[in-house]
Write a protein that holds these residues in place. Structure first.
Motif, PDB file in Angstrom:
ATOM      1  N   UNK A  73      -5.297  -9.668  -2.046  1.00 30.81           N
ATOM      2  CA  UNK A  73      -6.619  -9.301  -1.508  1.00 30.81           C
ATOM      3  C   UNK A  73      -6.438  -8.402  -0.283  1.00 30.81           C
ATOM      4  N   UNK A  74      -5.509  -8.808   0.597  1.00 32.52           N
ATOM      5  CA  UNK A  74      -5.243  -8.044   1.829  1.00 32.52           C
ATOM      6  C   UNK A  74      -4.733  -6.639   1.504  1.00 32.52           C
ATOM      7  N   UNK A  75      -3.810  -6.549   0.558  1.00 38.07           N
ATOM      8  CA  UNK A  75      -3.232  -5.254   0.202  1.00 38.07           C
ATOM      9  C   UNK A  75      -4.260  -4.318  -0.415  1.00 38.07           C
ATOM     10  N   UNK A  76      -5.070  -4.835  -1.342  1.00 43.67           N
ATOM     11  CA  UNK A  76      -6.087  -3.996  -1.991  1.00 43.67           C
ATOM     12  C   UNK A  76      -7.125  -3.514  -0.975  1.00 43.67           C
ATOM     13  N   UNK A 120       0.827  -1.211   0.000  1.00 42.58           N
ATOM     14  CA  UNK A 120       0.000   0.000   0.000  1.00 42.58           C
ATOM     15  C   UNK A 120       0.864   1.266   0.000  1.00 42.58           C
ATOM     16  N   UNK A 121       2.188   1.101   0.131  1.00 42.18           N
ATOM     17  CA  UNK A 121       3.102   2.252   0.184  1.00 42.18           C
ATOM     18  C   UNK A 121       3.869   2.434  -1.123  1.00 42.18           C
ATOM     19  N   UNK A 122       4.344   3.659  -1.336  1.00 44.57           N
ATOM     20  CA  UNK A 122       5.238   4.001  -2.459  1.00 44.57           C
ATOM     21  C   UNK A 122       4.626   3.656  -3.818  1.00 44.57           C
ATOM     22  N   UNK A 123       5.443   3.727  -4.864  1.00 43.25           N
ATOM     23  CA  UNK A 123       4.966   3.401  -6.217  1.00 43.25           C
ATOM     24  C   UNK A 123       5.273   1.946  -6.518  1.00 43.25           C
ATOM     25  N   UNK A 124       4.300   1.237  -7.054  1.00 43.60           N
ATOM     26  CA  UNK A 124       4.511  -0.165  -7.409  1.00 43.60           C
ATOM     27  C   UNK A 124       3.457  -0.585  -8.428  1.00 43.60           C
ATOM     28  N   UNK A 125       3.579  -1.790  -8.931  1.00 46.51           N
ATOM     29  CA  UNK A 125       2.710  -2.277 -10.012  1.00 46.51           C
ATOM     30  C   UNK A 125       1.234  -2.256  -9.624  1.00 46.51           C
ATOM     31  N   UNK A 126       0.930  -2.684  -8.407  1.00 49.47           N
ATOM     32  CA  UNK A 126      -0.482  -2.752  -7.976  1.00 49.47           C
ATOM     33  C   UNK A 126      -1.107  -1.358  -7.996  1.00 49.47           C
ATOM     34  N   UNK A 127      -0.428  -0.390  -7.403  1.00 49.17           N
ATOM     35  CA  UNK A 127      -0.976   0.969  -7.342  1.00 49.17           C
ATOM     36  C   UNK A 127      -1.062   1.605  -8.735  1.00 49.17           C
ATOM     37  N   UNK A 128      -0.064   1.297  -9.580  1.00 54.54           N
ATOM     38  CA  UNK A 128      -0.090   1.806 -10.954  1.00 54.54           C
ATOM     39  C   UNK A 128      -1.279   1.234 -11.723  1.00 54.54           C
ATOM     40  N   UNK A 129      -1.512  -0.075 -11.585  1.00 55.92           N
ATOM     41  CA  UNK A 129      -2.640  -0.710 -12.284  1.00 55.92           C
ATOM     42  C   UNK A 129      -3.979  -0.148 -11.797  1.00 55.92           C
ATOM     43  N   UNK A 130      -4.114   0.049 -10.493  1.00 56.08           N
ATOM     44  CA  UNK A 130      -5.363   0.607  -9.955  1.00 56.08           C
ATOM     45  C   UNK A 130      -5.617   2.012 -10.519  1.00 56.08           C
ATOM     46  N   UNK A 151      -4.845  -8.870 -14.121  1.00 58.60           N
ATOM     47  CA  UNK A 151      -6.231  -9.359 -14.133  1.00 58.60           C
ATOM     48  C   UNK A 151      -6.741  -9.595 -12.711  1.00 58.60           C
ATOM     49  N   UNK A 152      -5.876 -10.145 -11.870  1.00 58.78           N
ATOM     50  CA  UNK A 152      -6.242 -10.383 -10.463  1.00 58.78           C
ATOM     51  C   UNK A 152      -6.488  -9.063  -9.738  1.00 58.78           C
ATOM     52  N   UNK A 153      -5.627  -8.068  -9.980  1.00 56.47           N
ATOM     53  CA  UNK A 153      -5.792  -6.742  -9.361  1.00 56.47           C
ATOM     54  C   UNK A 153      -7.150  -6.149  -9.745  1.00 56.47           C
ATOM     55  N   UNK A 154      -7.494  -6.230 -11.032  1.00 60.02           N
ATOM     56  CA  UNK A 154      -8.757  -5.653 -11.503  1.00 60.02           C
ATOM     57  C   UNK A 154      -9.964  -6.450 -11.002  1.00 60.02           C
ATOM     58  N   UNK A 155      -9.811  -7.778 -10.926  1.00 55.29           N
ATOM     59  CA  UNK A 155     -10.903  -8.620 -10.427  1.00 55.29           C
ATOM     60  C   UNK A 155     -11.193  -8.365  -8.963  1.00 55.29           C
ATOM     61  N   UNK A 156     -10.141  -8.332  -8.155  1.00 51.43           N
ATOM     62  CA  UNK A 156     -10.293  -8.133  -6.700  1.00 51.43           C
ATOM     63  C   UNK A 156     -10.828  -6.734  -6.391  1.00 51.43           C
ATOM     64  N   UNK A 157     -10.341  -5.737  -7.150  1.00 54.68           N
ATOM     65  CA  UNK A 157     -10.750  -4.343  -6.879  1.00 54.68           C
ATOM     66  C   UNK A 157     -12.028  -3.961  -7.622  1.00 54.68           C
ATOM     67  N   UNK A 158     -12.581  -4.919  -8.383  1.00 56.82           N
ATOM     68  CA  UNK A 158     -13.798  -4.675  -9.172  1.00 56.82           C
ATOM     69  C   UNK A 158     -13.629  -3.469 -10.095  1.00 56.82           C
TER      70      UNK A 158
END
Length: 286
Positions: free
Chosen positions: A277-280, A156-166, A224-231
């Motif tokens: 899931x926990x991070x999102x 949940x911190x700094x810049x990373x792939x998950x936050x960029x995709x969201x 795909x998992x990031x988008x699925x979990x975050x709807x």
């Protein structure tokens, strides 16, 4: 728990270590600001370690801009190799054990096989070369070291792939994501927990270890998992890496074998999707 000093406290893993230390009630831990713990200043490092007298030093400081490193070779080398060398000398002079964080990018990644710690390291980009040289410097100077290679770090911190995709998923209707680079995402909170478990174990099994979350995925399936979990409703297209050329070449397959770290330190490692899931959830809660 013995006294701990964290170098690179402002970065992603440093912030995760701070969060986990608070959760676990670890109070004998110091997070100096960058100007107090500049790994390019050996005298500063020495006086910091003399003052704090830590039993363990965790080095999260690194140059991690993989593509920029192809142009900023000297800077990447200074931080990732010389910085690690300076820190190893300071730890030796002050009888501290060093936990040094490295990367799966030390491998060529051209074979579909789980990478073990003693497999031949053959980096294919400047970042990987400088991180491997940093490992070698630590090994040559300080016997009391634990080098942890990790991969695809996010939180949940700094810049990373998950936050960029969201962010991109919220802004665009369609995204092209590389599908032929395979590895394992690692939730930096899980890595932080593992590091504290290693310290608490009191096991002096020094050497190189691999740590990522469990499982295997591609960048496309991760997205795909990031988008699925975050709807998040966005169309994603799998593309080959050749369609998205980058300055630095990436390993095609860099899934690491975690048997050694699990057996040595009795670690339970979460599956990558469960941690995602926990991070999102954390990101959504702000």
């Amino acid at each position: 728990m013995s006294k701990i000093l964290v170098i690179g406290a402002g970065g992603q893993l440093g912030q995760c270590l701070k969060t986990v230390a608070e959760r676990r009630g670890i109070s004998d831990i110091v997070f100096p600001a960058e100007q107090e713990a500049n790994i390019l200043n050996p005298d500063l490092l020495n006086s910091l370690l003399e003052k704090e007298k830590p039993a363990f030093v965790i080095n999260c400081a690194a140059y991690t801009a993989v593509d920029k490193a192809e142009d900023e070779v000297e800077l990447a080398k200074a931080v990732n190799e010389t910085g690690a060398e300076n820190l190893a000398h300071a730890c030796k002079a002050n009888s501290s054990t060093l936990i040094h964080v490295s990367t799966d990018f030390v491998f060529e990644g051209n074979e579909v096989k789980l990478l073990k710690e003693d497999d031949i390291a053959k980096p294919i980009n400047v970042y990987g070369v400088t991180k491997l040289d940093g490992e070698k410097a630590v090994e040559a100077i300080l016997p009391e070291h634990v080098i942890i290679r990790t991969s695809w770090l996010y939180s949940e911190y700094a810049n990373n792939f998950v936050k960029t995709m969201l962010k991109l998923g919220a802004e665009r209707d369609e995204l092209n994501i590389i599908a032929d680079q395979v590895g394992t995402p690692t939730y930096a909170i899980d890595l932080a927990n593992a590091i504290f478990d290693i310290i608490a174990s009191d096991n002096k099994a020094y050497g190189v270890y691999h740590y990522s979350n469990e499982g295997v995925t591609s960048w496309f399936d991760f997205a795909k998992a990031i988008f699925g979990i975050s709807e998040t409703n966005v169309r994603t297209n799998p593309i080959p890496g050749s369609k998205y050329p980058t300055k630095a070449t990436r390993p095609a397959f860099s899934v690491m074998d975690k048997s050694k770290i699990k057996e040595t330190f009795k670690l339970e490692i979460p599956y990558w999707r469960d941690s995602l899931v926990e991070c999102i959830d954390k990101i959504n809660k702000g």
